[in-house]
Design a protein around this motif. Structure first.
Motif, PDB file in Angstrom:
ATOM      1  N   MET A   1     -12.516 -23.978   1.724  1.00 45.33           N
ATOM      2  CA  MET A   1     -12.065 -22.624   0.848  1.00 45.33           C
ATOM      3  C   MET A   1     -12.637 -21.426   1.592  1.00 45.33           C
ATOM      4  O   MET A   1     -11.818 -20.473   1.458  1.00 45.33           O
ATOM      5  N   GLY A   2     -13.638 -21.382   2.231  1.00 41.87           N
ATOM      6  CA  GLY A   2     -14.222 -20.341   3.141  1.00 41.87           C
ATOM      7  C   GLY A   2     -14.794 -18.909   2.150  1.00 41.87           C
ATOM      8  O   GLY A   2     -14.779 -19.322   1.069  1.00 41.87           O
ATOM      9  N   THR A   3     -15.397 -18.132   2.823  1.00 41.66           N
ATOM     10  CA  THR A   3     -16.160 -17.055   2.149  1.00 41.66           C
ATOM     11  C   THR A   3     -15.143 -15.897   1.826  1.00 41.66           C
ATOM     12  O   THR A   3     -14.269 -15.599   2.538  1.00 41.66           O
ATOM     13  N   LEU A   4     -15.158 -15.545   0.462  1.00 39.32           N
ATOM     14  CA  LEU A   4     -14.465 -14.309   0.038  1.00 39.32           C
ATOM     15  C   LEU A   4     -15.214 -13.285  -0.098  1.00 39.32           C
ATOM     16  O   LEU A   4     -16.584 -13.173  -0.649  1.00 39.32           O
ATOM     17  N   THR A   5     -14.718 -12.237   0.412  1.00 38.14           N
ATOM     18  CA  THR A   5     -15.415 -10.890   0.527  1.00 38.14           C
ATOM     19  C   THR A   5     -14.655  -9.759   0.046  1.00 38.14           C
ATOM     20  O   THR A   5     -13.353  -9.847   0.354  1.00 38.14           O
ATOM     21  N   LEU A   6     -15.136  -8.929  -0.807  1.00 35.81           N
ATOM     22  CA  LEU A   6     -14.366  -7.729  -1.202  1.00 35.81           C
ATOM     23  C   LEU A   6     -14.887  -6.705  -0.608  1.00 35.81           C
ATOM     24  O   LEU A   6     -16.022  -6.436  -0.602  1.00 35.81           O
ATOM     25  N   ARG A   7     -13.906  -5.876   0.076  1.00 36.28           N
ATOM     26  CA  ARG A   7     -14.047  -4.733   0.792  1.00 36.28           C
ATOM     27  C   ARG A   7     -13.004  -3.746   0.542  1.00 36.28           C
ATOM     28  O   ARG A   7     -11.922  -4.021   0.327  1.00 36.28           O
ATOM     29  N   ASP A   8     -13.321  -2.533   1.243  1.00 37.03           N
ATOM     30  CA  ASP A   8     -12.486  -1.438   1.253  1.00 37.03           C
ATOM     31  C   ASP A   8     -11.152  -1.800   2.277  1.00 37.03           C
ATOM     32  O   ASP A   8     -11.703  -2.499   3.361  1.00 37.03           O
ATOM     33  N   MET A   9     -10.185  -1.481   1.961  1.00 28.70           N
ATOM     34  CA  MET A   9      -9.157  -1.854   2.996  1.00 28.70           C
ATOM     35  C   MET A   9      -8.987  -0.862   4.202  1.00 28.70           C
ATOM     36  O   MET A   9      -9.667   0.542   3.926  1.00 28.70           O
ATOM     37  N   THR A  10      -8.877  -1.328   5.458  1.00 29.57           N
ATOM     38  CA  THR A  10      -8.616  -0.665   6.704  1.00 29.57           C
ATOM     39  C   THR A  10      -7.169  -0.646   6.988  1.00 29.57           C
ATOM     40  O   THR A  10      -6.353  -1.375   6.551  1.00 29.57           O
ATOM     41  N   ALA A  11      -6.997   0.371   8.053  1.00 26.78           N
ATOM     42  CA  ALA A  11      -5.518   0.357   8.381  1.00 26.78           C
ATOM     43  C   ALA A  11      -5.242  -1.207   9.221  1.00 26.78           C
ATOM     44  O   ALA A  11      -4.097  -1.439   9.081  1.00 26.78           O
ATOM     45  N   GLN A  12      -6.229  -1.586   9.640  1.00 31.57           N
ATOM     46  CA  GLN A  12      -5.999  -2.872  10.268  1.00 31.57           C
ATOM     47  C   GLN A  12      -5.536  -4.070   9.265  1.00 31.57           C
ATOM     48  O   GLN A  12      -4.871  -5.195   9.624  1.00 31.57           O
ATOM     49  N   ASP A  13      -5.937  -3.797   8.050  1.00 37.32           N
ATOM     50  CA  ASP A  13      -5.323  -4.652   6.832  1.00 37.32           C
ATOM     51  C   ASP A  13      -3.983  -4.596   6.549  1.00 37.32           C
ATOM     52  O   ASP A  13      -3.419  -5.268   5.706  1.00 37.32           O
ATOM     53  N   ARG A  49       6.176   1.474   5.554  1.00 36.10           N
ATOM     54  CA  ARG A  49       5.943   2.264   4.329  1.00 36.10           C
ATOM     55  C   ARG A  49       4.324   2.723   3.989  1.00 36.10           C
ATOM     56  O   ARG A  49       3.996   3.627   3.950  1.00 36.10           O
ATOM     57  N   ARG A  50       3.672   1.437   4.260  1.00 30.74           N
ATOM     58  CA  ARG A  50       2.320   1.324   3.967  1.00 30.74           C
ATOM     59  C   ARG A  50       1.505   2.165   4.835  1.00 30.74           C
ATOM     60  O   ARG A  50       0.464   3.075   4.635  1.00 30.74           O
ATOM     61  N   ARG A  51       1.940   2.229   6.117  1.00 31.82           N
ATOM     62  CA  ARG A  51       1.370   3.007   7.221  1.00 31.82           C
ATOM     63  C   ARG A  51       1.297   4.567   7.131  1.00 31.82           C
ATOM     64  O   ARG A  51       0.313   5.346   7.133  1.00 31.82           O
ATOM     65  N   LYS A  52       2.524   4.847   6.326  1.00 25.68           N
ATOM     66  CA  LYS A  52       2.865   6.295   6.076  1.00 25.68           C
ATOM     67  C   LYS A  52       1.859   6.762   4.902  1.00 25.68           C
ATOM     68  O   LYS A  52       1.603   8.069   4.942  1.00 25.68           O
ATOM     69  N   ILE A  53       1.533   5.819   3.798  1.00 23.97           N
ATOM     70  CA  ILE A  53       1.037   6.370   2.875  1.00 23.97           C
ATOM     71  C   ILE A  53      -0.624   6.174   2.689  1.00 23.97           C
ATOM     72  O   ILE A  53      -1.372   6.675   2.030  1.00 23.97           O
ATOM     73  N   PHE A  54      -1.124   4.924   3.626  1.00 26.48           N
ATOM     74  CA  PHE A  54      -2.478   4.590   3.400  1.00 26.48           C
ATOM     75  C   PHE A  54      -3.299   5.824   3.782  1.00 26.48           C
ATOM     76  O   PHE A  54      -3.130   6.381   4.716  1.00 26.48           O
ATOM     77  N   GLY A  55      -4.163   6.144   2.910  1.00 25.79           N
ATOM     78  CA  GLY A  55      -5.386   6.994   3.187  1.00 25.79           C
ATOM     79  C   GLY A  55      -4.932   8.459   2.821  1.00 25.79           C
ATOM     80  O   GLY A  55      -5.789   9.298   2.935  1.00 25.79           O
ATOM     81  N   ASP A  59      -8.352   9.759  -3.713  1.00 25.28           N
ATOM     82  CA  ASP A  59      -8.733   9.215  -4.978  1.00 25.28           C
ATOM     83  C   ASP A  59      -8.315   7.939  -5.192  1.00 25.28           C
ATOM     84  O   ASP A  59      -8.621   7.381  -6.277  1.00 25.28           O
ATOM     85  N   ILE A  60      -7.281   7.462  -4.180  1.00 28.49           N
ATOM     86  CA  ILE A  60      -7.043   5.948  -4.364  1.00 28.49           C
ATOM     87  C   ILE A  60      -7.774   4.971  -3.623  1.00 28.49           C
ATOM     88  O   ILE A  60      -8.285   5.271  -2.474  1.00 28.49           O
ATOM     89  N   GLN A  61      -8.224   4.042  -4.350  1.00 31.18           N
ATOM     90  CA  GLN A  61      -9.260   2.864  -3.708  1.00 31.18           C
ATOM     91  C   GLN A  61      -8.438   1.818  -3.545  1.00 31.18           C
ATOM     92  O   GLN A  61      -7.855   1.241  -4.438  1.00 31.18           O
ATOM     93  N   ASN A  62      -8.119   1.388  -2.270  1.00 29.05           N
ATOM     94  CA  ASN A  62      -7.450   0.159  -1.960  1.00 29.05           C
ATOM     95  C   ASN A  62      -8.480  -1.100  -1.544  1.00 29.05           C
ATOM     96  O   ASN A  62      -9.478  -0.684  -0.604  1.00 29.05           O
ATOM     97  N   VAL A  63      -8.497  -2.225  -2.285  1.00 31.08           N
ATOM     98  CA  VAL A  63      -9.464  -3.175  -1.864  1.00 31.08           C
ATOM     99  C   VAL A  63      -8.906  -4.338  -1.486  1.00 31.08           C
ATOM    100  O   VAL A  63      -7.877  -4.810  -2.099  1.00 31.08           O
ATOM    101  N   VAL A  64      -9.264  -5.022  -0.362  1.00 36.81           N
ATOM    102  CA  VAL A  64      -8.846  -6.117  -0.071  1.00 36.81           C
ATOM    103  C   VAL A  64     -10.038  -7.434  -0.485  1.00 36.81           C
ATOM    104  O   VAL A  64     -11.217  -7.246  -0.527  1.00 36.81           O
ATOM    105  N   ALA A  65      -9.304  -8.494  -0.898  1.00 35.69           N
ATOM    106  CA  ALA A  65      -9.994  -9.774  -0.713  1.00 35.69           C
ATOM    107  C   ALA A  65      -9.756 -10.488   0.623  1.00 35.69           C
ATOM    108  O   ALA A  65      -8.754 -10.866   0.929  1.00 35.69           O
ATOM    109  N   ASP A  66     -10.999 -10.513   1.299  1.00 32.84           N
ATOM    110  CA  ASP A  66     -11.080 -10.843   2.716  1.00 32.84           C
ATOM    111  C   ASP A  66     -11.379 -12.643   2.604  1.00 32.84           C
ATOM    112  O   ASP A  66     -12.708 -12.612   2.179  1.00 32.84           O
ATOM    113  N   ARG A  67     -10.639 -13.535   3.032  1.00 34.74           N
ATOM    114  CA  ARG A  67     -11.168 -14.975   3.355  1.00 34.74           C
ATOM    115  C   ARG A  67     -11.139 -15.104   4.567  1.00 34.74           C
ATOM    116  O   ARG A  67     -10.322 -15.292   5.196  1.00 34.74           O
TER     117      ARG A  67
END
Length: 190
Positions: A1-13, A49-55, A59-67
């Motif tokens: 299953m691995g470790t699940l981490t919730l964190r702010d999204m980065t451009a690398q994501d 599309r996402r690269r154009k709008i990310f960041g 006020d918008i918070q992008n969160v990733v679940a990283d496994r």
């Protein structure tokens, strides 16, 4: 299953988020949205599309679940976009889990994190839109404490209009974040 981490999204994501989003759409919306529309979605176009709008909006918070270094899920929270709402209202714009990982608690973890962030942003009321026919996601949201508020709106997919319904939740009234939150919802209002 691995470790699940919730964190702010980065451009690398972005590539991982786009893959989760597109495969999520194709899995969750089959039979609800025209198949030719779903078949026309590509990860590459979503990445662009996402690269154009990310960041672009702080006020918008992008969160990733990283496994273990890979994007397993993604959620987005920001101010409510509906004209009938106030600045103290927030909105979950998207919540996706990689289709092969649904049922492993990733959706619950993302929902808890988004609701927690809504509290910290001092949004007293939290909204989201979901396709009316997306019963799986609706059950998930209802277990998370959301209820339909009676608002409906058309959403256009290709040349077809499909109905969405709005759900509401009051994070301050839910200190335990409802431990019964279900798993693996896939939804996005726009």
């Amino acid at each position: 299953m691995g470790t699940l981490t919730l964190r702010d999204m980065t451009a690398q994501d972005i590539p991982g988020v786009s893959a989760v989003r597109i495969t999520g759409w194709q899995a969750a919306y089959a039979g609800m949205i025209p198949q030719d529309h779903l078949d026309g979605l590509t990860v590459e176009a979503d990445i662009e599309r996402r690269r154009k709008i990310f960041g672009a909006n702080p006020d918008i918070q992008n969160v990733v679940a990283d496994r273990d270094g890979a994007v397993a899920g993604w959620g987005v929270l920001g101010p409510c976009r509906d004209a009938d709402r106030t600045p103290s209202d927030g909105e979950i714009y998207a919540l996706y889990v990689a289709p092969g990982l649904i049922g492993q608690g990733i959706g619950r973890a993302l929902m808890r994190e988004l609701v927690s962030r809504a509290r910290r942003a001092d949004w007293h009321t939290l909204y989201l839109w979901v396709l009316e026919e997306n019963h799986r996601a609706r059950r998930f949201y209802e277990r998370a404490g959301f209820t339909p508020d009676g608002e409906r709106a058309p959403w256009t997919a290709g040349e077809i209009s499909v109905p969405e319904i709005r759900y509401v939740h009051r994070p301050a009234a839910d200190p335990d974040l409802r431990t019964g939150i279900g798993s693996g919802a896939v939804a996005e209002p726009a």
